[in-house]
Write an enzyme that holds these catalytic residues in place. Structure first.
Site, mmCIF file in Angstrom:
data_model
loop_
_atom_site.group_PDB
_atom_site.id
_atom_site.type_symbol
_atom_site.label_atom_id
_atom_site.label_comp_id
_atom_site.label_asym_id
_atom_site.label_seq_id
_atom_site.Cartn_x
_atom_site.Cartn_y
_atom_site.Cartn_z
ATOM 1 N N GLN A 140 22.882 45.037 2.545
ATOM 2 C CA GLN A 140 24.322 44.889 2.391
ATOM 3 C C GLN A 140 24.810 43.522 2.846
ATOM 4 O OE1 GLN A 140 26.621 48.388 3.313
ATOM 5 N NE2 GLN A 140 24.828 49.703 3.137
ATOM 6 N N ALA B 53 26.512 37.690 18.435
ATOM 7 C CA ALA B 53 25.809 36.487 18.868
ATOM 8 C C ALA B 53 24.355 36.528 18.411
ATOM 9 C CB ALA B 53 25.891 36.348 20.386
ATOM 10 N N ASP C 200 19.061 55.118 10.796
ATOM 11 C CA ASP C 200 18.365 54.006 10.144
ATOM 12 C C ASP C 200 17.540 53.168 11.122
ATOM 13 O OD1 ASP C 200 17.714 52.443 7.926
ATOM 14 O OD2 ASP C 200 19.380 51.066 8.244
#
Length: 515
Positions: free
Chosen positions: A189, A311, A381
Site C-alpha cells: 500500500q 522516524a 499481519d
C-alpha cells in the site's frame, strides 16, 4: 390438448418469472458490497445512492446515516476529506456513531509515568557494544533524529519517560521541511519515504478511510486497508506498555501540492498527481501486490491530507537489521489453509523452543510480548520480525509496520494470543505492567486517550477502540492467571529478565560441549 398447451404455457411463464427474480437478486445483492465506491463517510453520494440503491433503502439504517451527516456538518477537519476513495458498502446496519470524549487533562497518563518507574529498566553497566550508533563527536550530532539514534541500544529504541527528547523528536517530525519524498517500494500500500532538509528521514502513510471504518468480515487480513492512525496508536501503546520497540510516530497534516508534489521523485510518481472532479488534489503510487486498494488515489481536502510520520531507523550498513520469519506466521493463501501452529496445540514446545535462538536468552519472551502487543491492536499481519545484526541473537525485537491494526473494536482475535496460550509463560515485568494498567487510576484505555490527545491529528482513534483495549487487557490477564493456576510454581509462568552475561555464559558452555 388445449388444456395441456395452456398448462405448459403457465409453467413456462412461471419458470420465466422465477428466472427473472433470480437474476434480479443476483444483481441487487452484490451492490451491498461494492468496492471503491466514492462515498461520504458512511453514506454514498446522492448521485450514486440514487442510481445504485433505488428500491433498497430498507437495507440501510437511515438514523445512523443522519447522525454521521450531522457530525460531518459540525466537524469539518482539515486533512480529513468528506469522501473516501476506498469504501465498501456494508451488508448490515452500521452501529450508531459514538461521540468522541474530550480530553480536559492528562491526569492518568501523567500519574502512570510519575508514580511508576520502568518495568524494563536498562542494565546499569551498558557498554559501547550495547549501543547501536556511536558518534566520535556526539556534540556535533545534536539534531532530534541524531539524538534518537544515539538512544537506540540492545534493549530499546527509545528511553523510558524521555519527555524532553521525545517532544523534540515529535516536533521535528511534525514541522520539518521536506526535501525529497519518493514512494517507498515493497509492501502492498501507499507510503512515502521522506527526507528532510537536514538529512533526517521518516516514513509517511496517508489517510485512507474514516476512523470509524471497520475491517469487513469477508476481507482477508493481507488485503485489508492500512490506517495511518494505527501506526500512531501502536507507538503510544508501545510506550505505555513500556516495551519501547516501536519507532516514534506522530501525526502530521500535509499539503499535497506544496509539500508532497513539490518534492516528489520518480517518473511514475511525479506524473500521478491530478485534480479530482471535486477539485481536490490527488495522487496514486505504484503497486505490485494486492493492488486493488493501492491503486485507488489519495485525495486532499482540497490540498490537505492527514498522515502518520514514523522516524526512520539508521540506514547505514553497519546498522542493518535481520528480517526473520515469525514462527507463528499465518497462512497467506486464500481459502481454508491453516498454518501448523493453528492445528498443533503443542507447537511452542515441539516445533519452536527446540531450535536456537528460542532455546535461551530473551528471544522467546520477546515473541510472547509481541503476541500480546498484536492482540491489543488486532494485528494479523505479523509474518516477520526484525532485530539488529550488531546485537546478534540477544537483541530486542523491533515492532514494525502496524498499519493493518485497529481494524475492529467489536471483535477480539484470540488467535493472536497463540504464543502465550501454547507456551504459557511471560515476562514477570510484562504481567505486572498489565496488572497496573488494569487499575482504575491507570486504566489503559484512558491513558491511551490522554497520551494521544496532544497529537496534531487528535482524536486519533474512534472512541470504541479504547474500551476494546480495556476488554483485551482483561482477557490477557485471564490467560496468564489460567497458566498460573495450572503451573507447579509461579516461576514456571512469570519469567525474570534474562541477563546478557548469563546468555553468553550458556553460549560458551554449549560451544565447549560441541568440542
Amino acid at each position: 390438448m388445449k388444456f395441456l398447451i395452456i398448462t405448459r404455457g403457465v409453467n413456462s411463464f412461471t419458470v420465466f418469472l422465477i428466472l427473472l427474480c433470480g437474476c434480479l437478486v443476483f444483481i441487487i445483492l452484490p451492490t451491498q458490497y461494492l468496492l471503491y465506491m466514492k462515498t461520504r463517510e458512511g453514506k454514498c453520494s446522492d448521485q450514486v445512492y440514487n442510481s445504485v440503491f433505488r428500491g433498497m433503502r430498507n437495507f440501510m439504517d437511515l438514523s445512523t446515516d443522519e447522525k454521521i451527516q450531522e457530525r460531518l456538518l459540525n466537524s469539518k477537519k482539515a486533512g480529513t476529506p468528506d469522501e473516501s476513495t476506498i469504501f465498501v458498502v456494508p451488508r448490515h446496519k452500521q452501529p450508531p456513531f459514538v461521540p468522541y470524549i474530550k480530553v480536559v487533562n492528562r491526569n492518568k497518563f501523567d500519574a502512570l509515568f510519575r508514580d511508576h518507574g520502568s518495568s524494563n529498566p536498562l542494565p546499569r553497566d551498558l557498554t559501547e557494544d550495547d549501543k547501536l550508533v556511536i558518534y566520535k563527536d556526539p556534540d556535533r550530532h545534536n539534531s532530534p533524529w541524531e539524538q534518537f539514534y544515539q538512544d537506540i541500544n540492545r534493549y530499546q529504541l527509545y528511553s523510558f519517560n524521555s519527555t524532553h527528547e521525545m517532544t523534540s523528536l515529535m516536533t521535528y517530525l511534525q514541522d520539518s521541511t521536506m526535501s525529497i519524498c519518493p514512494q517507498m517500494g515493497g509492501g502492498t500500500q501507499i507510503k512515502l519515504n521522506i527526507t528532510f532538509t537536514d538529512g533526517g528521514k521518516a516514513l509517511m502513510k496517508p489517510w485512507r478511510v474514516p476512523r470509524e471504518y471497520q475491517t469487513l468480515p469477508d476481507h482477508y487480513f493481507f488485503a485489508d486497508i492500512e490506517r495511518h492512525t494505527a501506526e500512531l496508536a501502536a507507538f503510544h501503546l508501545d510506550r505505555i506498555l513500556d516495551f519501547r520497540r516501536v519507532p516514534p510516530t506522530t501525526g502530521r497534516i500535509f499539503n499535497i501540492t506544496s509539500e508532497i508534489k513539490a518534492c516528489a521523485s520518480g517518473k511514475v510518481f511525479v506524473k500521478s498527481f491530478f485534480k479530482s472532479p471535486a477539485n481536490n488534489t490527488c495522487f496514486i503510487t505504484e503497486c505490485h501486490q494486492y493492488c486493488e486498494i493501492s491503486k485507488t488515489p489519495v485525495c486532499g481536502k482540497p490540498d490537505l491530507v492527514e498522515g502518520s510520520v514514523a522516524a526512520f531507523l539508521p540506514q547505514d550498513r553497519e546498522y542493518r537489521r535481520k528480517n526473520l520469519l515469525n514462527p507463528w506466521k499465518r497462512s497467506y493463501t486464500r481459502g481454508t489453509g491453516k498454518a501448523k501452529w493453528e492445528t498443533n496445540s503443542s507447537y511452542c514446545y515441539s516445533s519452536v523452543m527446540v531450535n536456537p535462538p528460542f532455546t535461551k536468552g530473551r528471544r522467546m519472551l520477546d515473541i510472547i510480548d509481541l503476541s500480546i502487543f498484536d492482540f491489543f491492536i488486532g494485528n494479523f499481519d505479523r509474518h516477520t520480525y526484525n532485530t539488529f545484526f550488531k546485537f546478534g541473537d540477544f537483541s530486542t525485537i523491533i515492532h514494525l509496520d502496524q498499519g493493518r491494526s485497529f481494524g475492529s473494536y467489536e471483535k477480539d482475535e484470540l488467535t493472536c494470543l497463540a504464543q502465550l496460550k501454547q507456551c504459557c509463560f511471560v515476562r514477570n515485568s510484562t504481567y505486572h505492567r498489565l496488572l497496573l494498567l488494569n487499575k482504575n487510576e491507570y486504566k489503559l484505555g484512558d491513558v491511551m486517550r490522554e497520551s494521544m490527545s496532544t497529537d496534531p491529528i487528535a482524536p486519533v482513534l474512534y472512541e470504541p477502540h479504547y474500551e476494546a483495549l480495556n476488554r483485551r487487557l482483561r482477557i490477557i490477564i485471564d490467560v496468564i492467571d489460567g497458566c498460573l493456576a495450572t503451573a507447579s510454581a509461579a516461576d514456571d509462568v512469570l519469567k525474570k529478565e534474562p541477563r546478557y552475561e548469563d546468555y553468553m555464559r550458556e553460549i560458551s558452555h554449549d560451544k565447549k560441549q560441541l568440542g
